[in-house]
Motif scaffolding. Structure first.
Motif, PDB file in Angstrom:
ATOM      1  N   GLN A 187     173.166  45.761   1.059  1.00 34.74           N
ATOM      2  CA  GLN A 187     174.258  44.790   0.983  1.00 34.74           C
ATOM      3  C   GLN A 187     173.878  43.548   0.190  1.00 34.74           C
ATOM      4  O   GLN A 187     174.715  42.907  -0.404  1.00 34.74           O
ATOM      5  CB  GLN A 187     174.684  44.374   2.401  1.00 34.74           C
ATOM      6  N   GLY A 188     172.582  43.172   0.173  1.00 39.56           N
ATOM      7  CA  GLY A 188     172.178  41.982  -0.573  1.00 39.56           C
ATOM      8  C   GLY A 188     172.657  40.713   0.105  1.00 39.56           C
ATOM      9  O   GLY A 188     172.704  40.614   1.316  1.00 39.56           O
ATOM     10  N   TYR A 189     173.064  39.736  -0.686  1.00 37.53           N
ATOM     11  CA  TYR A 189     173.519  38.449  -0.148  1.00 37.53           C
ATOM     12  C   TYR A 189     174.853  38.623   0.574  1.00 37.53           C
ATOM     13  O   TYR A 189     175.723  39.359   0.137  1.00 37.53           O
ATOM     14  CB  TYR A 189     173.692  37.415  -1.262  1.00 37.53           C
ATOM     15  N   ALA A 190     174.990  37.923   1.659  1.00 35.48           N
ATOM     16  CA  ALA A 190     176.254  37.953   2.382  1.00 35.48           C
ATOM     17  C   ALA A 190     177.280  37.093   1.671  1.00 35.48           C
ATOM     18  O   ALA A 190     176.963  36.096   1.052  1.00 35.48           O
ATOM     19  CB  ALA A 190     176.048  37.455   3.810  1.00 35.48           C
ATOM     20  N   THR A 191     178.509  37.504   1.784  1.00 37.06           N
ATOM     21  CA  THR A 191     179.577  36.741   1.146  1.00 37.06           C
ATOM     22  C   THR A 191     180.168  35.695   2.066  1.00 37.06           C
ATOM     23  O   THR A 191     180.904  34.827   1.618  1.00 37.06           O
ATOM     24  CB  THR A 191     180.703  37.694   0.704  1.00 37.06           C
ATOM     25  N   VAL A 192     179.867  35.769   3.351  1.00 35.79           N
ATOM     26  CA  VAL A 192     180.412  34.786   4.302  1.00 35.79           C
ATOM     27  C   VAL A 192     179.478  33.591   4.355  1.00 35.79           C
ATOM     28  O   VAL A 192     178.285  33.753   4.610  1.00 35.79           O
ATOM     29  CB  VAL A 192     180.569  35.411   5.711  1.00 35.79           C
ATOM     30  N   GLU A 246     170.130  37.623   8.587  1.00 40.62           N
ATOM     31  CA  GLU A 246     171.179  38.644   8.565  1.00 40.62           C
ATOM     32  C   GLU A 246     172.004  38.554   7.294  1.00 40.62           C
ATOM     33  O   GLU A 246     172.353  39.569   6.678  1.00 40.62           O
ATOM     34  CB  GLU A 246     172.065  38.498   9.791  1.00 40.62           C
ATOM     35  N   ARG A 247     172.336  37.325   6.866  1.00 43.56           N
ATOM     36  CA  ARG A 247     173.145  37.164   5.657  1.00 43.56           C
ATOM     37  C   ARG A 247     172.381  37.607   4.414  1.00 43.56           C
ATOM     38  O   ARG A 247     172.924  38.240   3.519  1.00 43.56           O
ATOM     39  CB  ARG A 247     173.578  35.707   5.507  1.00 43.56           C
ATOM     40  N   ALA A 248     171.096  37.235   4.364  1.00 45.27           N
ATOM     41  CA  ALA A 248     170.324  37.539   3.164  1.00 45.27           C
ATOM     42  C   ALA A 248     170.006  39.022   3.044  1.00 45.27           C
ATOM     43  O   ALA A 248     170.005  39.580   1.944  1.00 45.27           O
ATOM     44  CB  ALA A 248     169.028  36.724   3.161  1.00 45.27           C
ATOM     45  N   SER A 249     169.721  39.676   4.147  1.00 44.34           N
ATOM     46  CA  SER A 249     169.314  41.084   4.093  1.00 44.34           C
ATOM     47  C   SER A 249     170.481  42.044   4.211  1.00 44.34           C
ATOM     48  O   SER A 249     170.414  43.185   3.730  1.00 44.34           O
ATOM     49  CB  SER A 249     168.306  41.370   5.211  1.00 44.34           C
ATOM     50  N   ASN A 272     165.118  39.955  -0.855  1.00 45.31           N
ATOM     51  CA  ASN A 272     165.958  40.930  -1.549  1.00 45.31           C
ATOM     52  C   ASN A 272     165.177  41.763  -2.547  1.00 45.31           C
ATOM     53  O   ASN A 272     165.455  42.953  -2.750  1.00 45.31           O
ATOM     54  CB  ASN A 272     167.113  40.205  -2.255  1.00 45.31           C
ATOM     55  N   GLU A 273     164.151  41.171  -3.157  1.00 42.77           N
ATOM     56  CA  GLU A 273     163.314  41.944  -4.071  1.00 42.77           C
ATOM     57  C   GLU A 273     162.530  43.012  -3.308  1.00 42.77           C
ATOM     58  O   GLU A 273     162.395  44.158  -3.761  1.00 42.77           O
ATOM     59  CB  GLU A 273     162.359  41.011  -4.809  1.00 42.77           C
ATOM     60  N   LEU A 282     162.023  48.843  -1.809  1.00 39.79           N
ATOM     61  CA  LEU A 282     162.019  49.906  -0.811  1.00 39.79           C
ATOM     62  C   LEU A 282     163.197  50.851  -1.005  1.00 39.79           C
ATOM     63  O   LEU A 282     163.073  52.077  -0.872  1.00 39.79           O
ATOM     64  CB  LEU A 282     162.043  49.299   0.592  1.00 39.79           C
ATOM     65  N   THR A 283     164.345  50.289  -1.312  1.00 44.29           N
ATOM     66  CA  THR A 283     165.553  51.119  -1.495  1.00 44.29           C
ATOM     67  C   THR A 283     165.401  52.045  -2.697  1.00 44.29           C
ATOM     68  O   THR A 283     165.755  53.233  -2.644  1.00 44.29           O
ATOM     69  CB  THR A 283     166.785  50.215  -1.665  1.00 44.29           C
TER      70      THR A 283
END
Length: 755
Positions: free
Chosen positions: A14-19, A487-490, A718-719, A724-725
């Motif tokens: 998901q990356g960065y949260a939009t909220v 949670e937002r960042a991951s 995120n990097e 890992l992804t």
């Protein structure tokens, strides 16, 4: 109970949260609590700045005096006219302008010698600090570059200073030479006086300018200290005094004026204020006396002339009467005039009576005829008397003119005499138009600086700036500092928030056990003691961090519900995130439930799990995967029941020749070993440091990312997740480690009850 939203296998990250993050009072308070030590230091810094401000700012005092400006009185008003006094704001403003004028202030400036000044050269704040700490001043004064500055109390008194007009408002440098001597230089550093004695007036001839004269009465300063001396122009000195002088009134029509003066010496400003009021009173009284003196001079000059004219008029009238015999003639004239008035009155009465009779009788009636004859007789007498008066000479007219002139000069003489007498009386008892109600007194307390305002202002300012800095840094920073930001960042669920443990810090670094003590037949007490001293779950099982790990242990079935195998990998973006702490303590807690647990240390370079578990250095993961070591020799049992460990191997001891296992080799190894245990936990090195986690993670059924509070930035996280992804690693969720969240009160109370 919080619901965990697990990502589906193969779903994109998901990356960065939009909220956006919410900022409420609790979050703000938590931010302050996390930096409470910084806030305390900021408070101390604010107090220090306030103290520096108080010692470096010279105390300012203010004195005040009360003056009443009276109405202008007219000493020649006889009371017949009503005086109209126009007392309004412009009148008071004019009085204030007069009080602040050069005419009033210039004599005061000269009387108090405010044009001459002499101040020691000082460094801002540092010189004030050394005066408060004499030992520091003595130390600094020994430095060569600092000898020209005043670091302790010094003093100088100028008895006389006269400079050329072109040098007014310019500073001269006076240097103490010791032994009651000094040197004087101009503002460009050129020497004016090489050496002069204190108490002796010295005159220096300056080509093209007036001479310079200086006389230093007193000088108390170490040799080398410099003073800045100057002679201000009259305009500059008056402007400086005027800047510290103010006037106030309570009402626009009030006659009371409050005069205030500020300065650094309370006695000096009180004397200055009283001198200003005295000069102001003299100016007002002098202008009033000058007006009276001008009138008095005119009256004294005109009175002799008017008196001489009066005496001349009296003499002229007396001579005229004596020469013309006018005294007897006056009596006869008055008699004739009286007789004429009597005849005219009788004639008028007879005519009125005749007119009444003619209304009733005819003209031929005897009574009207008789009255007509009497009227004719009176007319004849009147013609005779008038003829006598008209025949008299013009002496009476001239006499009347002389008498009128005499009367006029007599009135003028009386008015001038009375006015002159009033002026003389008013000058003797003149009190002026200004009365000083309250004299200025030396103030006891300074008006500035205020210690309370300095302390409050300094502390509040520094606290505000530091709080603003924390707020902006928190708003602009990408550092992950709480569970919500993680949670937002991951874009992943956060399974647990592990707080900091003071007990874990006290355990120190893990210590190895002597391998000879672990040989068959030897006692295992040393190994048990080593584990108990290095593993928090054994040494302090009631710690709140361990209690949270018990919660994670209860969640493992849910976390690994969709996993392909029973392998759980712990990794992190950066080093020192607490992966080994979580892996080892979670393995101990799971083993204590009766499940068979295998703990694998895959950090080939820096792994320390064998030391924490009290195991000797021996073959490890690289050796057993490559077939260079037997499984029964590599999988080592620990003193904790059901807990086994595969250490890092020899590669961490500087043996760079050992080849790391490939993905296929490690996958085959896990497929063979994992079924023999209920749970396999792999402790890997950081993702962004080496590629081990990305290589081994694809063979783990579940992966948990460990992030330490305040140590990882969002781009770094995120990097790591992206690497890992891309390697096919399934990251199930995250754990926030080292949280600053305080221990709940209910847990502390529960532990106290258990104790």
């Amino acid at each position: 109970m919080k619901t965990l939203n697990y990502p589906q296998p193969g779903a994109p990250m998901q990356g960065y949260a939009t909220v956006p993050a919410t900022s409420d009072a609790k979050e703000y308070l938590r931010l302050m609590l996390r930096h409470k030590f910084g806030l305390f230091l900021t408070l101390l810094l604010g107090l220090f700045f306030a103290w520096l401000y108080l010692i470096s700012t010279e105390k300012t005092y203010e004195t005040s005096a009360l003056v009443e400006v009276l109405e202008e009185r007219n000493y020649f008003d006889d009371g017949s006219s009503v005086a109209q006094t126009d007392w309004n704001a412009p009148t008071i403003k004019e009085e204030a302008n007069l009080l602040r004028s050069r005419k009033v202030l210039s004599p005061v400036v000269e009387a108090f010698d405010l044009r001459t000044s002499a101040e020691p050269k000082q460094l801002p704040i540092l010189s004030d600090l050394t005066r408060e700490i004499p030992a520091l001043g003595n130390l600094v004064s020994q430095l060569s570059f600092a000898r020209k500055y005043a670091w302790n109390d010094v003093s100088i008194t100028l008895a006389e200073l006269v400079v050329p007009r072109e040098w007014e408002d310019r500073g001269l440098t006076l240097t103490a030479l010791g032994e009651n001597a000094y040197r004087l230089d101009d503002e460009n550093g050129e020497e004016l006086i090489a050496q002069a004695d204190i108490g002796t007036a010295v005159t220096v001839e300056i080509p093209g300018r007036d001479a310079l004269t200086i006389n230093v009465a007193e000088l108390d300063a170490p040799a080398g200290v410099e003073f800045s001396v100057s002679r201000a122009s009259l305009q500059a000195a008056v402007s400086q005094l005027r800047a510290n002088l103010s006037t106030e009134t309570t009402d626009t029509k009030s006659r009371m004026v409050t005069v205030k003066l500020r300065g650094h010496d309370p006695v000096h400003i009180a004397d200055l204020t009283n001198a200003i009021l005295g000069e102001y009173t003299d100016v007002k009284l002098g202008s009033q006396n000058r007006s009276s003196d001008e009138k008095l001079e005119v009256f004294e000059e005109q009175l002799p002339k008017v008196e001489a004219d009066l005496r001349a008029a009296e003499l002229a009238l007396s001579n005229f009467r004596r020469n013309a015999g006018s005294f007897g003639e006056d009596t006869q004239t008055n008699f004739k005039l009286g007789q004429l008035d009597k005849l005219e009155t009788e004639l008028l009465e007879k005519e009125v009576e005749r007119d009444d009779l003619l209304k009733r009788y005819t003209v031929n009636h005897p009574t009207p005829k008789r009255l007509q004859k009497e009227i004719d007789v009176l007319n004849d007498k009147l013609r005779q008397v008038r003829g006598t008066l008209s025949a008299r000479p013009d002496t009476q007219r001239e006499l009347t003119i002389l008498e009128d002139e005499l009367e006029t000069k007599r009135k003028l003489f009386i008015e001038i005499s009375e006015g002159l007498q009033k002026l003389r009386l008013s000058n003797v008892g003149n009190v002026g138009e200004v009365q000083i109600i309250d004299d200025a007194l030396p103030p006891r307390k300074p008006v500035s600086p205020s210690a309370l305002l300095a302390i409050v202002g300094g502390t509040l300012t520094t606290l505000f700036l530091y709080t603003l800095y924390l707020t902006l840094r928190s708003a602009l920073s990408t550092v992950i500092s709480d569970q919500d930001s993680l949670e937002r960042a991951s874009g992943l669920p956060v399974y647990m928030n592990i707080p900091k443990s003071s007990a874990q810090r006290r355990l120190g670094s893990p210590t190895a056990v002597n391998p000879r003590k672990l040989l068959p037949g030897s006692s295992g007490g040393d190994a048990s003691k080593a584990i108990s001293g290095n593993v928090l779950a054994l040494s302090k099982p009631e710690d709140y961090s361990i209690e949270n790990l018990r919660g994670l242990r209860s969640m493992l079935e849910d976390v690994m519900a969709d996993a392909d195998n029973n392998v759980l990998m712990f990794t992190s973006p950066l080093p020192s995130m607490g992966k080994s702490f979580l892996s080892m303590n979670l393995a101990v807690l799971v083993a204590q439930t009766g499940k068979k647990v295998l703990l694998i240390d895959s950090d080939y370079q820096r792994g320390q799990l064998h030391k924490s578990l009290g195991l000797p250095v021996g073959p490890g993961l690289p050796e057993v995967v490559r077939g260079k070591s037997e499984l029964k020799e590599t999988v080592k049992a620990t003193s904790v029941a059901n807990l086994y460990c595969i250490p890092r191997g020899y590669s961490g001891a500087g043996n760079g020749g050992v080849d790391m296992p490939s993905d296929k080799e490690f996958g085959a190894f896990l497929n063979a070993v994992a079924p023999r245990f209920d749970l396999v936990i792999i402790d890997t090195p950081p993702v962004l440091s080496v590629s081990t986690a990305a290589s081994l993670g694809k063979h783990a059924g579940s992966t948990i990312m460990v992030v330490k509070e305040g140590e990882v930035k969002e781009p770094q996280l995120n990097e790591a997740l992206k690497r890992l992804t891309f390697s096919g690693v399934r990251v199930s969720g995250c754990i926030m480690n080292g949280s600053s969240t305080p221990t709940p009160r209910h847990y502390t109370y529960y532990q106290e009850q258990l104790d």
